[in-house]
Write a protein that holds these residues in place. Structure first.
Motif, PDB file in Angstrom:
ATOM      1  N   CYS A 175      38.642  59.729  35.566  1.00  0.00           N
ATOM      2  CA  CYS A 175      38.942  60.150  34.197  1.00  0.00           C
ATOM      3  C   CYS A 175      38.950  61.686  34.151  1.00  0.00           C
ATOM      4  O   CYS A 175      38.722  62.363  35.155  1.00  0.00           O
ATOM      5  N   ARG A 177      36.866  63.636  32.800  1.00  0.00           N
ATOM      6  CA  ARG A 177      35.530  64.208  33.079  1.00  0.00           C
ATOM      7  C   ARG A 177      35.240  64.272  34.579  1.00  0.00           C
ATOM      8  O   ARG A 177      34.421  65.088  35.020  1.00  0.00           O
ATOM      9  N   CYS A 178      35.872  63.379  35.366  1.00  0.00           N
ATOM     10  CA  CYS A 178      35.707  63.440  36.825  1.00  0.00           C
ATOM     11  C   CYS A 178      36.342  64.730  37.355  1.00  0.00           C
ATOM     12  O   CYS A 178      35.879  65.312  38.331  1.00  0.00           O
ATOM     13  N   CYS A 249      29.920  60.414  37.149  1.00  0.00           N
ATOM     14  CA  CYS A 249      30.588  60.713  35.878  1.00  0.00           C
ATOM     15  C   CYS A 249      29.870  59.997  34.731  1.00  0.00           C
ATOM     16  O   CYS A 249      29.602  58.799  34.821  1.00  0.00           O
ATOM     17  N   CYS A 252      32.838  57.242  33.396  1.00  0.00           N
ATOM     18  CA  CYS A 252      33.400  56.161  34.222  1.00  0.00           C
ATOM     19  C   CYS A 252      32.625  55.975  35.517  1.00  0.00           C
ATOM     20  O   CYS A 252      33.062  55.222  36.390  1.00  0.00           O
TER      21      CYS A 252
HETATM   22 ZN   LIG Z   1      35.053  59.933  34.964  1.00  0.00          ZN
END
Ligand SMILES: [Zn+2]
Length: 262
Positions: A175, A177-178, A249, A252
């Protein structure tokens, strides 16, 4: 659903592509895509999605057309300065392709309305210009199991990726955020209105986003999930880097801490 004679003519260059054909065009006409922001990225995206026959297009924007937008936001016209951007975009779309149903959401995307807004759409395209909206959309799309095609611009550069970490069968996909675990510190990454943007670069990235949205609808080729495309207009070059899901993360990862958007 049967294509009309006018639709056979309008979409002839799609229909002749074996990978699209009648079945693909009907899929596009039945698809529902939400475009967040009718600005630099949203303008070319909306034009190409409408021209392609994406049947229902939602537009979220609470802003009005400003004279300084017209250098890159090619869906808006000089005579519409002062009009709501959703209305101006809807008027251009109606002129390009009367097949398209436009759903105008003249509102600001917030944690309170994001889940309800994205729920009715198959694919979400992020054309916003700020990090808080990007994280909000990323989290909401993950939790709702939606595919998110995201673009961003800065000065002479642009970037693009697709996130589908919440889509069933794609749980290994990373995602946003990763890729960007934390919002850059305030002041380190200027916004378009502060740093400037070469208008045509918005056209490049927004058009790539429209292409990726259409590919996702039709399951064509290789998704940009897990890959970040970087465009540098000054060097005239594209670069694609791979990235993976981060097990740490908060959204996810293996032990998610984010279970609702906030
Ligand atoms: Zn993520």
């Amino acid at each position: 659903m049967e294509l009309t004679d006018a639709q056979f003519e309008r979409y002839a260059r799609h229909l002749i592509l074996d990978e699209v054909g009648d079945a693909g065009q009907e899929k596009l006409l039945q698809a529902r895509v939400l475009v967040v922001g009718a600005g630099g990225l949203g303008a070319p995206m909306l034009l190409y999605l409408a021209a392609a026959g994406v049947g229902t297009i939602g537009i979220i924007d609470d802003d009005h057309v400003d004279l300084s937008n017209l250098q890159r936001q090619v869906i808006h016209m000089t005579e519409r300065v002062g009009s709501a951007k959703t209305q101006s975009a809807a008027a251009t779309i109606a002129a390009v392709n009367p097949d398209i149903v436009v759903e105008q959401h003249a509102t600001r995307l917030t944690a309170d309305n994001v889940m309800a807004l994205i729920n009715d759409y198959d694919v979400i395209a992020d054309g916003s210009d700020n990090f808080s909206t990007r994280y909000l959309l990323n989290d909401a799309c993950h939790l709702a199991g939606k595919t998110l095609v995201a673009g961003a611009l800065l000065r002479f550069e642009g970037q693009l990726s697709t996130f589908r970490s919440g889509v069933s069968g794609h749980q290994d996909a990373p995602c946003y955020r990763c890729l960007f675990p934390a919002t850059p510190a305030a002041g380190t990454v200027p916004r378009c209105d502060e740093a400037g943007i070469l208008g045509a670069v918005a056209g490049v990235i927004g058009t790539l986003q429209a292409t990726e949205v259409i590919k996702e609808i039709l399951s064509l080729g290789d998704s940009m999930a897990g890959r970040l495309m970087l465009y540098d207009s000054l060097s005239g070059s594209f670069r694609t880097v791979k990235f993976k899901r981060n097990p740490e993360c908060p959204l996810c990862g293996d032990a998610p801490q984010i279970q609702a958007v906030s």
